[in-house]
Design a protein around this motif. Sequence first.
Motif, PDB file in Angstrom:
ATOM      1  N   LYS A 485      25.498   0.200 -34.563  1.00 21.46           N
ATOM      2  CA  LYS A 485      25.381   0.334 -34.936  1.00 21.46           C
ATOM      3  C   LYS A 485      25.433   0.738 -37.005  1.00 21.46           C
ATOM      4  CE  LYS A 485      25.356   5.318 -32.949  1.00 21.46           C
ATOM      5  NZ  LYS A 485      26.202   6.780 -33.082  1.00 21.46           N
ATOM      6  N   LEU A 486      27.021  -0.438 -36.953  1.00 23.29           N
ATOM      7  CA  LEU A 486      27.570  -1.094 -38.008  1.00 23.29           C
ATOM      8  C   LEU A 486      26.955  -2.596 -38.532  1.00 23.29           C
ATOM      9  CD1 LEU A 486      30.472  -0.411 -40.494  1.00 23.29           C
ATOM     10  CD2 LEU A 486      29.460  -2.616 -39.927  1.00 23.29           C
ATOM     11  N   ARG A 487      26.355  -2.986 -37.203  1.00 18.06           N
ATOM     12  CA  ARG A 487      25.940  -4.463 -37.849  1.00 18.06           C
ATOM     13  C   ARG A 487      24.246  -4.166 -37.791  1.00 18.06           C
ATOM     14  NH1 ARG A 487      28.232  -5.432 -32.327  1.00 18.06           N
ATOM     15  NH2 ARG A 487      29.804  -6.637 -32.131  1.00 18.06           N
ATOM     16  N   VAL A 488      23.939  -3.431 -38.023  1.00 16.46           N
ATOM     17  CA  VAL A 488      22.152  -2.598 -37.845  1.00 16.46           C
ATOM     18  C   VAL A 488      22.499  -2.668 -39.462  1.00 16.46           C
ATOM     19  CG1 VAL A 488      20.735  -1.357 -37.951  1.00 16.46           C
ATOM     20  CG2 VAL A 488      21.577  -2.178 -35.622  1.00 16.46           C
ATOM     21  N   ALA A 489      22.891  -1.941 -39.680  1.00  9.95           N
ATOM     22  CA  ALA A 489      23.249  -1.641 -41.494  1.00  9.95           C
ATOM     23  C   ALA A 489      23.180  -2.696 -42.167  1.00  9.95           C
ATOM     24  CB  ALA A 489      24.268  -0.726 -41.747  1.00  9.95           C
ATOM     25  N   GLN A 490      24.821  -3.541 -41.739  1.00 12.14           N
ATOM     26  CA  GLN A 490      24.288  -5.198 -42.222  1.00 12.14           C
ATOM     27  C   GLN A 490      23.412  -5.737 -42.030  1.00 12.14           C
ATOM     28  OE1 GLN A 490      27.619  -6.190 -39.619  1.00 12.14           O
ATOM     29  NE2 GLN A 490      28.630  -6.343 -41.381  1.00 12.14           N
ATOM     30  N   SER A 491      21.988  -5.631 -40.850  1.00 11.49           N
ATOM     31  CA  SER A 491      20.930  -6.415 -41.364  1.00 11.49           C
ATOM     32  C   SER A 491      20.264  -5.629 -42.062  1.00 11.49           C
ATOM     33  CB  SER A 491      20.563  -6.247 -39.887  1.00 11.49           C
ATOM     34  OG  SER A 491      21.380  -7.154 -39.502  1.00 11.49           O
ATOM     35  N   ALA A 495      17.568  -6.204 -47.048  1.00  8.80           N
ATOM     36  CA  ALA A 495      16.251  -6.129 -48.039  1.00  8.80           C
ATOM     37  C   ALA A 495      16.436  -6.294 -49.011  1.00  8.80           C
ATOM     38  CB  ALA A 495      16.122  -4.239 -47.883  1.00  8.80           C
ATOM     39  N   ASP A 496      17.799  -6.578 -49.910  1.00  7.21           N
ATOM     40  CA  ASP A 496      17.869  -6.790 -51.335  1.00  7.21           C
ATOM     41  C   ASP A 496      17.831  -7.592 -51.455  1.00  7.21           C
ATOM     42  OD1 ASP A 496      19.259  -4.116 -50.799  1.00  7.21           O
ATOM     43  OD2 ASP A 496      21.099  -4.304 -52.044  1.00  7.21           O
ATOM     44  N   LYS A 497      17.721  -8.264 -52.282  1.00  2.00           N
ATOM     45  CA  LYS A 497      17.244  -9.455 -53.408  1.00  2.00           C
ATOM     46  C   LYS A 497      18.491 -10.577 -52.969  1.00  2.00           C
ATOM     47  CE  LYS A 497      14.737 -12.286 -56.687  1.00  2.00           C
ATOM     48  NZ  LYS A 497      13.974 -11.968 -58.086  1.00  2.00           N
ATOM     49  N   ASN A 498      18.124 -11.861 -52.682  1.00  2.00           N
ATOM     50  CA  ASN A 498      19.343 -13.185 -52.875  1.00  2.00           C
ATOM     51  C   ASN A 498      20.509 -12.207 -52.192  1.00  2.00           C
ATOM     52  OD1 ASN A 498      17.711 -14.595 -54.394  1.00  2.00           O
ATOM     53  ND2 ASN A 498      18.791 -13.910 -56.067  1.00  2.00           N
ATOM     54  N   THR A 499      20.242 -12.004 -50.566  1.00  2.00           N
ATOM     55  CA  THR A 499      21.470 -11.490 -49.532  1.00  2.00           C
ATOM     56  C   THR A 499      21.179 -12.532 -48.414  1.00  2.00           C
ATOM     57  OG1 THR A 499      20.556  -9.188 -49.242  1.00  2.00           O
ATOM     58  CG2 THR A 499      21.919  -9.392 -50.723  1.00  2.00           C
ATOM     59  N   ARG A 500      22.398 -12.897 -47.505  1.00  2.00           N
ATOM     60  CA  ARG A 500      21.903 -13.803 -46.347  1.00  2.00           C
ATOM     61  C   ARG A 500      23.363 -13.224 -45.692  1.00  2.00           C
ATOM     62  NH1 ARG A 500      17.885 -14.604 -49.334  1.00  2.00           N
ATOM     63  NH2 ARG A 500      16.506 -16.398 -48.828  1.00  2.00           N
ATOM     64  N   MET A 501      22.627 -13.307 -44.915  1.00  2.00           N
ATOM     65  CA  MET A 501      23.489 -12.697 -43.891  1.00  2.00           C
ATOM     66  C   MET A 501      23.773 -14.067 -42.143  1.00  2.00           C
ATOM     67  SD  MET A 501      24.118  -9.243 -41.071  1.00  2.00           S
ATOM     68  CE  MET A 501      22.466  -9.478 -39.037  1.00  2.00           C
ATOM     69  N   ALA A 502      25.315 -14.373 -42.221  1.00  2.00           N
ATOM     70  CA  ALA A 502      25.664 -14.993 -40.708  1.00  2.00           C
ATOM     71  C   ALA A 502      25.970 -14.400 -39.636  1.00  2.00           C
ATOM     72  CB  ALA A 502      26.614 -16.324 -41.225  1.00  2.00           C
ATOM     73  N   VAL A 503      24.779 -14.301 -38.530  1.00  2.00           N
ATOM     74  CA  VAL A 503      25.147 -13.758 -37.234  1.00  2.00           C
ATOM     75  C   VAL A 503      26.207 -14.144 -36.252  1.00  2.00           C
ATOM     76  CG1 VAL A 503      24.545 -12.737 -35.132  1.00  2.00           C
ATOM     77  CG2 VAL A 503      22.603 -13.005 -37.541  1.00  2.00           C
ATOM     78  N   ALA A 504      27.594 -13.572 -36.003  1.00  2.00           N
ATOM     79  CA  ALA A 504      28.437 -13.950 -35.672  1.00  2.00           C
ATOM     80  C   ALA A 504      28.615 -13.556 -33.977  1.00  2.00           C
ATOM     81  CB  ALA A 504      29.486 -14.174 -35.988  1.00  2.00           C
ATOM     82  N   ILE A 505      27.757 -12.592 -33.558  1.00  2.00           N
ATOM     83  CA  ILE A 505      28.530 -11.419 -31.996  1.00  2.00           C
ATOM     84  C   ILE A 505      28.966 -12.593 -31.402  1.00  2.00           C
ATOM     85  CG2 ILE A 505      26.801  -9.829 -32.754  1.00  2.00           C
ATOM     86  CD1 ILE A 505      24.931 -11.243 -31.275  1.00  2.00           C
TER      87      ILE A 505
END
Length: 642
Positions: A485-491, A495-505
């Motif tokens: 659930k927290l990973r979904v919140a991170q994804s 939607a916020d501008k200039n954010t990027r996520m490194a997936v590390a599962i």
Amino acid sequence: MLRKIIILFSISLISFITNAQIKLPKLISDGMILQRDVPVQIWGWAGSGEGISVRFNSKIYRATANEQGKWSISLPATKSGGPYQMEFSASNRIVLKDILFGDVFICSEQSNMELAMGSLLDKYPKEIASANYANIRQFMVPHDYDFINERSDFTAGAWESATAKNVLNFSAVAYFFAVNIQKKEHIPIGIINTSVGGSPAQSWISEQSLRQFPDYYNELQKFKDPSFTKTIDSNNRTKSAAWYALLNQKDDGLKNNWKSNDIDFRNWQELKTVGYLPETVFNKQNGVVWLKKVVSLNKRMISGKVKLLLGRLVDADSVFINGKFVGTTGNQYPQRRYLLNEGILKEGQNTLTIRLVSASARVGFVPDKPYMLILAKDTINLADAWKYKTGAIIPPPSAQTVVRWKPAGLFNAMISPLMPFKIKGFLWYQGEANASKSEEYLRLMQTLVADWRKRWAQGNLPFLYVQLPGYMEIKDLPSESNWAKLRVAQSELLADKNTRMAVAIDLGEWNDVHPLNKKEVGERLALQAEQLIYGRQINASSPYFDSVRRIGQQLEISFKNIGKGLMSMGNGPLKGFAIAGEDRKFVWAEAAVKNNRVVAFNSAITNPMYIRYAWADNPSGANLYNKDGLPAAPFEAQIPNK
């Protein structure tokens, strides 16, 4: 009498001169890296009304300290490079040397960002030995908290370049990120490491922004009372001291010197291979257990450097060899790595003894970790045939309140002093401490990002972050998961501008909340920066869920950011997908990549309504990737009605 007047006058004069002298914040110091290509603020303190001049790059800049003694000077945008010198003059003179201009990143949050290269000596020996990057530098923010004031300076701190010695103190994630960026962009990289293990997101948000969260805001008001925090700290110390005093008093191993080689332990209970001890050892209590093992060595084996690896132990250990103390670790999380001095080992039989204190639900060796004695030319396996005996059994220790994790405390002491300092962006690795309240995490993080960007006043600064890796035991059947659930919140924060996520599962370890593979984490963050910040035309992103449609009993799932296309890593069957009907009872689905979409079904679910991917604390085996080698992000989706 005259002598007294002269002495008092002299003291007053010295005090006046001292207060009037220029003082710089710890961040403004030798070896600093300033943000290139933008005007930068240089600030400090002096006597009220005192004039300050700064000589930089053959020009002089002037300012006057205000009534509070604060002054600030704006330097014009400067291109990448250096080294420069900066000279400050007032009633005193300060010269700063070896100043560079490059890109500066704030690197923050829990222990996975904090984890230093020095804790990874056996994971990255070559990278550490070869570290020689004069243009990669770290400023380590000291741990501190403040619930009353937003501070303007740190108690300590200095800039260090990435040499083989200094790099041991660098955040591993931030270091590997910096190395990748520096090699590609050929510019100095500054790392400001402001991280605290175990800290939740709300401790890094300002009081003003916490008003959106009444529970956290009200909790902060309580901790503003110094007597309240002192009472908690005092109670914590008193309870802890009393618990350990009782433990030591009851411990038969201490009374009878079980660390000695003279102890006959042949009739102790046996642990055939390393792992947790049976629950019956303490029977829901806590205490101390002693473990022993004999290792036979010949004369050739005991010469040279020797390293003892004891994986991870739960909870706190003291280790002895042949009755001599060789090391201790105070909690279950660090890797045990003890270097043995000359003369500890001997030819023939050597007795290893561990005094292991249990303050949690389990006690023993964490499985699937390295347990070995590494000699100059041999390695001795220590993973089997241990003997153990209980030294003491006492009630569990009282729960303690960790004061420094409370709302706004870390923001005030470890973020606020940074804010006049111009930067390029943020790196963030956190979530474990908020997993139990995943439903509020998205709003917390949106608030934090907005809060920091507003305070830095540099627009929508890039915010790059790591999604939680896999952790905890693998489950055979689909199940609920707070970490998922927290990973979904991170994804959703994307939607916020200039954010990027490194997936590390795929970079986690089932038995360690601090997985060692920090190099790939840093590299994946660097990929995101290369695309977002440096404008490189690359696919830096993992595949993300886009849409799903029902085709009979089958579900067809489309993804964004597929890059060169989707694939099953290892070319085996696609794993990690689960579907459910209206009852939300999930079962594993058969799945395959077809035309860069995923088709999933289970013949027992005639009317699929929900689809999940990698929905677990530890989604080991989930193997959907793009052909750029990046794993798909976990998701849950409801199938829309036709």
